[in-house]
Design a protein around this motif. Structure first.
Motif, mmCIF file in Angstrom:
data_model
loop_
_atom_site.group_PDB
_atom_site.id
_atom_site.type_symbol
_atom_site.label_atom_id
_atom_site.label_comp_id
_atom_site.label_asym_id
_atom_site.label_seq_id
_atom_site.Cartn_x
_atom_site.Cartn_y
_atom_site.Cartn_z
ATOM 1 N N ALA A 1 0.588 -1.577 -0.011
ATOM 2 C CA ALA A 1 0.172 -0.023 -0.056
ATOM 3 C C ALA A 1 0.840 1.415 0.064
ATOM 4 O O ALA A 1 0.354 2.402 -0.761
ATOM 5 C CB ALA A 1 -0.557 0.062 1.207
ATOM 6 N N GLN A 2 1.353 1.155 0.954
ATOM 7 C CA GLN A 2 2.845 2.571 0.917
ATOM 8 C C GLN A 2 3.445 2.862 -0.513
ATOM 9 O O GLN A 2 4.116 3.645 -1.133
ATOM 10 C CB GLN A 2 3.556 2.208 2.181
ATOM 11 C CG GLN A 2 3.206 2.791 3.128
ATOM 12 C CD GLN A 2 3.962 2.632 4.378
ATOM 13 O OE1 GLN A 2 4.802 1.312 4.362
ATOM 14 N NE2 GLN A 2 3.923 3.073 5.452
ATOM 15 N N LEU B 1 5.586 0.488 -11.314
ATOM 16 C CA LEU B 1 6.350 1.496 -12.175
ATOM 17 C C LEU B 1 6.153 0.791 -13.390
ATOM 18 O O LEU B 1 5.503 1.527 -14.419
ATOM 19 C CB LEU B 1 7.122 3.181 -11.592
ATOM 20 C CG LEU B 1 6.795 4.076 -9.933
ATOM 21 C CD1 LEU B 1 7.713 4.683 -10.267
ATOM 22 C CD2 LEU B 1 5.594 4.455 -10.969
ATOM 23 N N TYR B 2 7.811 0.667 -13.267
ATOM 24 C CA TYR B 2 8.081 0.103 -15.035
ATOM 25 C C TYR B 2 8.078 -0.848 -15.653
ATOM 26 O O TYR B 2 7.645 -2.010 -16.209
ATOM 27 C CB TYR B 2 9.149 -0.344 -14.498
ATOM 28 C CG TYR B 2 10.223 0.861 -14.609
ATOM 29 C CD1 TYR B 2 10.160 2.032 -15.693
ATOM 30 C CD2 TYR B 2 10.737 1.373 -13.255
ATOM 31 C CE1 TYR B 2 11.488 3.563 -15.568
ATOM 32 C CE2 TYR B 2 11.277 3.136 -13.097
ATOM 33 C CZ TYR B 2 11.340 3.905 -14.007
ATOM 34 O OH TYR B 2 11.964 5.072 -13.761
ATOM 35 N N LEU C 1 2.202 -1.238 -13.497
ATOM 36 C CA LEU C 1 1.750 -0.547 -13.818
ATOM 37 C C LEU C 1 1.188 0.151 -15.012
ATOM 38 O O LEU C 1 0.554 0.941 -15.175
ATOM 39 C CB LEU C 1 2.298 0.952 -13.169
ATOM 40 C CG LEU C 1 1.957 1.453 -11.277
ATOM 41 C CD1 LEU C 1 2.448 2.525 -11.173
ATOM 42 C CD2 LEU C 1 0.314 1.588 -11.634
ATOM 43 N N PHE D 1 -2.664 -4.749 -7.776
ATOM 44 C CA PHE D 1 -2.754 -4.070 -8.432
ATOM 45 C C PHE D 1 -4.020 -2.768 -7.798
ATOM 46 O O PHE D 1 -4.373 -2.379 -9.024
ATOM 47 C CB PHE D 1 -4.057 -4.788 -9.884
ATOM 48 C CG PHE D 1 -3.041 -5.219 -10.741
ATOM 49 C CD1 PHE D 1 -2.176 -4.374 -11.871
ATOM 50 C CD2 PHE D 1 -2.728 -6.698 -10.097
ATOM 51 C CE1 PHE D 1 -1.038 -5.422 -12.175
ATOM 52 C CE2 PHE D 1 -1.355 -7.741 -11.234
ATOM 53 C CZ PHE D 1 -1.070 -6.680 -12.260
ATOM 54 N N ASP D 2 -4.104 -3.015 -6.283
ATOM 55 C CA ASP D 2 -5.156 -1.986 -6.097
ATOM 56 C C ASP D 2 -6.571 -3.010 -6.681
ATOM 57 O O ASP D 2 -6.665 -3.238 -7.436
ATOM 58 C CB ASP D 2 -4.934 -0.915 -6.665
ATOM 59 C CG ASP D 2 -5.419 0.181 -5.189
ATOM 60 O OD1 ASP D 2 -6.124 -0.434 -4.498
ATOM 61 O OD2 ASP D 2 -5.219 1.318 -5.320
ATOM 62 N N VAL D 3 -7.802 -2.141 -6.123
ATOM 63 C CA VAL D 3 -9.388 -2.436 -6.296
ATOM 64 C C VAL D 3 -9.195 -1.692 -7.743
ATOM 65 O O VAL D 3 -8.622 -0.979 -8.341
ATOM 66 C CB VAL D 3 -10.281 -2.487 -5.380
ATOM 67 C CG1 VAL D 3 -10.138 -3.080 -3.654
ATOM 68 C CG2 VAL D 3 -10.137 -0.307 -5.500
ATOM 69 N N LYS E 1 -11.819 -5.762 3.751
ATOM 70 C CA LYS E 1 -11.544 -4.987 4.655
ATOM 71 C C LYS E 1 -9.591 -4.938 4.242
ATOM 72 O O LYS E 1 -9.633 -3.988 5.054
ATOM 73 C CB LYS E 1 -11.723 -6.039 6.157
ATOM 74 C CG LYS E 1 -12.473 -5.670 6.514
ATOM 75 C CD LYS E 1 -12.614 -5.501 7.783
ATOM 76 C CE LYS E 1 -13.721 -5.281 8.867
ATOM 77 N NZ LYS E 1 -13.879 -5.507 10.310
ATOM 78 N N GLY E 2 -9.878 -5.171 3.453
ATOM 79 C CA GLY E 2 -8.366 -5.324 2.720
ATOM 80 C C GLY E 2 -7.365 -5.718 3.749
ATOM 81 O O GLY E 2 -6.041 -5.877 4.228
ATOM 82 N N ARG F 1 3.088 1.815 -3.677
ATOM 83 C CA ARG F 1 2.460 0.887 -4.894
ATOM 84 C C ARG F 1 2.441 1.997 -5.696
ATOM 85 O O ARG F 1 2.768 1.478 -7.141
ATOM 86 C CB ARG F 1 0.534 0.533 -4.886
ATOM 87 C CG ARG F 1 0.002 -0.563 -5.635
ATOM 88 C CD ARG F 1 -1.126 -0.576 -5.285
ATOM 89 N NE ARG F 1 -1.407 -1.469 -4.126
ATOM 90 C CZ ARG F 1 -2.246 -1.289 -3.405
ATOM 91 N NH1 ARG F 1 -3.038 -0.730 -2.832
ATOM 92 N NH2 ARG F 1 -2.687 -2.235 -2.114
ATOM 93 N N ASP F 2 2.728 3.139 -5.465
ATOM 94 C CA ASP F 2 3.313 4.480 -6.978
ATOM 95 C C ASP F 2 3.851 4.663 -6.368
ATOM 96 O O ASP F 2 4.476 6.024 -7.263
ATOM 97 C CB ASP F 2 1.650 4.943 -6.693
ATOM 98 C CG ASP F 2 1.743 5.499 -5.385
ATOM 99 O OD1 ASP F 2 1.884 5.419 -4.992
ATOM 100 O OD2 ASP F 2 0.611 6.196 -5.315
#
Lengths: 673, 320
Positions: A80-81, A90-91, A94, A220-222, A637-638, A83-84
């Motif tokens: 979560a921290q 990033l490479y 995403l 990939f996140d939701v 709830k993740g 991810r971006d």
């Protein structure tokens, strides 16, 4: 596996060929005593029962469990921290994420650009083409199905949602199909690749769709990308498997002919092997599409949107009326896609002379022109969205009917009690005793019984898999949760098999029953699992019985179909011989048909096991509890630690159930042929 | 076979090449998708009260503020936070303060989510029993006496313990730890979702059966049922951290709105409107009741309320 497989159903020596018992066979008890495998099973069961009675508490020991949740939670936080910011995302990840998202947006934009007229016309034309592109009945019927599907979607006011689902489907099917073909080529052309991929595909088929979602949400996140990845991975195996099967099953003579004409390996692949494999490949595509649809609907839990959305909302408000339009739309889309891809498959077999390449091109060009014309017409009329006044609201009447059913059928009907009473009865006399028994049996005795069952079904490899799967469950500290789920699966499975075999036998013997239930089965088999949940709460309350009933209904069609097919395919001369010897109907069935159909029945058992498990897990959403609800909780709830461990436990249960119910490979193929 | 090998090599090479292409779009990818003011996405969690907020906001945004498209996306509370963080959604209208970790991460550390003010409704979670049962056994209303009555709550799934009807999977709850830390002789029943829980409780209430449940205010279903709260140790700031050590009851939570940071900054009138959006428990219940009990569509329920309450919502519309 070379020896004929041992059966789980009948304790007969696996090496002897299946067949009706001869009249001078010794009594059943004597036969049992002479059979070392049956003895092993009986001994293992005896150990289990005795040890259960002595200890009465068989929970997995605490010092053999390991904390896997904390490290998983740490990974979750890290993801979560970072991810971006982290390069891996990033490479690499995403890019996948953004590409899939823009692809879906692009397709959705195109569908919206076509407008409702364009989309409907395109669907009708494609189906018509699949049906043979002429004025015969089949082509017109398929075109009619397409038109009906899209008209109903519009009238029920779920056009927008349907387009979202279709857009996601198009992208997922395209990618899953491509991946499937590539893997299938690898497996079809190389024995080593086949050896590596085969068990992977086998295992993937066993896993419930639900367990695929969480790892991808983590990466990939939701949202769309997670759904896309989970769907592709879930849906690609059938395409790969059938491509490989098609390539390997190609007629040797045709290949030899092609070789003797001096074709190079590439030419042979393009001109002989792939065309010959077209039919199984289309069948694979058909399955891939169906699995994509089912996953895309389910994935609304992690933000996929589309037609799953109203159903998900409806589950949380128990608003059957709200779910109905979306549910009907999904059913229609499923039927339309199924019949259309099946239509393409049948075209391959067409005896009619194929059109020249030129004529085909003309037909395609004409179709493209008509679709473009329809789209332009829609734009010109200013009508790209479905007109608001062409809509019928069916939710009110449906809710009234559901309300009536709940009030009248819930309980208090004389003699039969009512659905709520049944649900409680099923829990009291079905699920609970099983659960208690499983918990009372010491864990090592459960492992022993499972290991013996595994050995009987698939020798050492299966036995070891089964024991390791159970041990993994215990080590994660999920022993009693898993036994809870297992007890629900077994209870539902018994009901499924009794009903499925009975109806299957009936369908095989009575022609009009077969004709009557075939369309029902066809439709039921295309429905995504999600659909079955909602009416269950209304009828049975929120408890494991509701989940169990949903899974019985979900698994029945496959069991009925395989049973009926197996019995019908028996050599008619065997039956004729029995009849001429004066065997009664019951005798024919018991002594000829069922024994000869044993391989098919075993396949039906295995299918039933896999389907029931996948549904019982989703049943966590309607009160099934246990592992299913843990996965839902983890997803919503993740809470990765909770969700993933429960997911892994489900996978382990899947492996366990599959391996102890799996007939050896040769039996499976014989039955499917 | 030699030929086959060549094809195989080619296929494998092709697979490799394809994955290289996928990799070789080798620049850093965009990490954010940012919404524009033309299109607003509001997250809708699974409970009806929150849906009431969203439906009314959507209707007003489209009809009065002039936003072209308002999307209501069905997302459970914890996932909604992730969606706000990555810009896939713009606003949460009702948050029950159940995600302290994500709040800290997204608001304080990454600054991708900002506070949007009070919703005006105060939420309270607690353990409740029906009044008909509390009248008969007044002692039940103290958690210390719960074990004495556990046998009254036995069901066919709870073994020899009492059955405690638990929360939906995505809801904020410490029940598991409360039961463990106070050594209560109860087993939680997983109901699977809110509607299933409410249905179960309505059925038991109608049959006058004893039950104890995770329950909350505001809730439309409370209009038809008399429920009494069981006293738990009082809530103090930080008493549920770490959650496994929780012994205290639940707080009174003034429900909060949260926005995606970019949306709050550049969202124009739409963001302004959502910041102003504030109503009372009764107003929310009225809309929720239309949806859940009368089974009206969300849109129709919102329309009905908007027609009768112009004075309330007029204040939310930004001045031109």
């Amino acid at each position: 596996m070379s020896a004929a497989p041992a059966s789980v159903l009948e304790k007969k020596d696996g090496v002897s060929p299946p067949g009706p018992p001869s009249s001078d066979a010794p009594g059943p008890l004597a036969a049992l005593l002479r059979n070392p495998k049956a003895m092993a099973l009986v001994a293992a069961l005896l150990v289990a029962v005795v040890s259960a009675l002595v200890t009465a508490n068989g929970a997995w020991p605490a010092d053999l469990t390991f904390d896997v949740r904390s490290p998983l939670d740490d990974i979750n936080t890290w993801m979560a921290q970072n991810r971006d910011t982290h390069p891996v995302f990033l490479y690499f990840l995403l890019h996948i994420s953004n590409t899939s998202e823009s692809a879906v947006d692009g397709v959705l934009g195109a569908l919206e650009g076509l407008g409702f007229i364009g989309v409907t016309v395109a669907a009708v034309l494609v189906s018509w083409y699949a049906g043979g592109a002429n004025l015969r009945r089949r082509a017109l019927a398929l075109a009619g199905i397409a038109f009906g599907t899209f008209a109903v979607i519009g009238v029920l006011d779920v056009w927008e949602e349907a387009m979202e689902t279709l857009a996601l489907m198009v992208v997922c099917v395209a990618v899953a199909g491509l991946v499937g073909v590539l893997l299938g080529l690898a497996a079809g052309l190389s024995d080593r690749a086949e050896r590596i991929l085969r068990p992977v595909f086998d295992t993937m088929q066993v896993l419930p769709a639900f367990s695929y979602l969480l790892p991808f949400v983590l990466m990939f996140d939701v949202g769309t990308p997670a759904v896309f990845m989970a769907t592709v991975i879930y849906a690609a195996p059938p395409m790969a498997r059938l491509t490989s099967l098609g390539l390997r099953g190609a007629d040797a003579a045709a290949l030899e002919a092609s070789r003797s004409l001096g074709a190079s390996a590439w030419q042979r692949l393009w001109t002989a092997r792939l065309p010959l494999a077209r039919k199984p490949m289309l069948l694979g595509l058909n399955q891939t599409i169906m699995m994509c649809l089912s996953m895309v609907v389910l994935a609304t839990v992690v933000g996929a949107g589309g037609l799953g959305d109203p159903i998900f909302t409806a589950i949380s408000t128990l608003d059957v009326g709200l779910a109905a339009p979306a549910g009907i739309a999904i059913v229609l889309i499923a039927v339309w896609l199924d019949r259309t891809t099946a239509g393409f498959g049948e075209r391959v077999d067409d005896a009619a002379p194929a059109r020249s390449a030129f004529a085909t091109r003309v037909v395609w060009a004409a179709m493209a022109a008509v679709i473009a014309g329809a789209a332009v017409l829609g734009q010109a009329l200013g009508r790209t969205e479905w007109p608001e006044n062409w809509v019928i609201d069916i939710s009110q009447p449906i809710n009234e009917v559901v309300g009536w059913i709940e009030r009248e059928l819930g309980s208090g009907i004389p003699v039969i009690g009512g659905t709520l009473t049944w649900a409680n009865g099923f829990i009291d006399y079905g699920i609970n005793p099983l659960f208690d028994a499983l918990l009372a049996t010491p864990w090592w005795a459960v492992l022993l019984v499972a290991g013996v069952l595994g050995y009987l079904a698939g020798r050492w490899r299966a036995a070891i898999t089964v024991v390791l799967a159970l041990a993994a469950i215990g080590a994660m500290g999920l022993w009693s949760r898993s036994m809870d789920t297992l007890s629900q699966v077994i209870a539902a499975l018994v009901v499924t098999l009794i009903l499925g075999f009975a109806i299957g036998v009936l369908a095989a013997r009575v022609a009009w029953v077969e004709r009557g239930i075939r369309p029902v089965l066809d439709t039921m088999q295309t429905l995504p699992a999600f659909i079955y949940l909602i009416p269950m709460i209304a009828l049975f309350g929120s408890n494991p019985a509701a989940a169990a009933v949903a899974s019985v209904i979900y698994a029945l069609p496959a069991v009925i179909r395989i049973t009926a097919q197996g019995i019908r395919q028996i050599d008619p001369s065997a039956l004729e011989a029995a009849r001429s010897l004066g065997a009664s109907t019951g005798q024919q069935l018991r002594q000829v048909q069922l024994p000869l159909a044993r391989p098919a029945l075993l396949v039906a058992l295995n299918q039933g096991v896999v389907l029931v498990l996948s549904m019982v897990v989703i049943g966590g959403m309607i009160g099934g509890g246990a592992l299913g609800v843990d996965v839902v909780r983890g997803l919503t709830k993740g809470d990765l630690g909770l969700g993933l461990t429960a997911g892994i436990a489900i996978v382990c249960l899947g492996l366990l159930l599959d391996r102890i119910s799996q007939p050896g490979a040769d039996v499976k193929e014989r039955a499917l042929r | 076979m030699n030929h086959n090998k060549r094809i195989r090599t080619a296929v494998i090479a092709g697979l490799g090449a394809a994955s290289m292409v996928a990799l070789s779009a080798c620049s850093a990818a965009d990490t954010k998708s940012s919404g524009s003011a033309d299109e607003v996405t509001i997250t809708v969690p699974s409970w009806v009260g929150a849906r009431a907020n969203a439906e009314v906001a959507k209707k007003l945004l489209e009809d009065e503020v002039g936003v072209k498209k308002v999307e209501l996306q069905q997302l459970d509370e914890p996932i909604a936070w992730d969606a706000l963080n990555n810009g896939k959604a713009d606003a949460i209208l009702e948050d029950w303060d159940g995600q302290p970790k994500k709040q800290k991460l997204y608001i304080d550390d990454k600054k991708t989510v900002v506070k949007g003010g009070d919703l005006g409704v105060t939420g309270h979670i607690g353990w409740y029993v029906p009044k008909y049962y509390a009248d008969k056994h007044p002692e039940i209303l103290d958690y210390k006496n719960l074990n004495k009555f556990a046998k009254d709550f036995k069901s066919n799934r709870s073994g020899d313990k009492g059955e405690f009807i638990g929360a939906a999977p995505s809801y904020t709850t410490y029940d598991e730890f409360l039961i463990k830390n106070h050594k209560l002789n109860f087993k939680i029943k997983d109901t699977g979702n809110e509607a299933a829980q409410i249905k179960e409780i309505q059925r038991k209430y109608a049959a006058k059966e004893p039950f104890i449940s995770y329950w909350w205010e505001p809730l439309w279903a409370n209009a038809d049922m008399d429920m009494v709260e069981v006293k738990l140790p009082p809530f103090e700031e930080g008493c549920n951290e770490p959650e496994t050590k929780t012994k205290c009851g639940y707080a009174n939570t003034p429900l909060q709105k949260y926005f995606n940071a970019d949306f709050a900054k550049d969202g124009g009138d739409a963001a302004e409107f959502l910041k102003n959006f504030k109503w009372t428990t009764e107003e929310q219940n009225e809309v929720a009741m239309s949806i859940a009990k009368d089974k009206m569509s969300g849109e129709a329920a919102a329309e009905k309320w908007i027609k009768d309450n112009k004075a309330t919502w007029e204040k939310w519309i930004p001045k031109k």
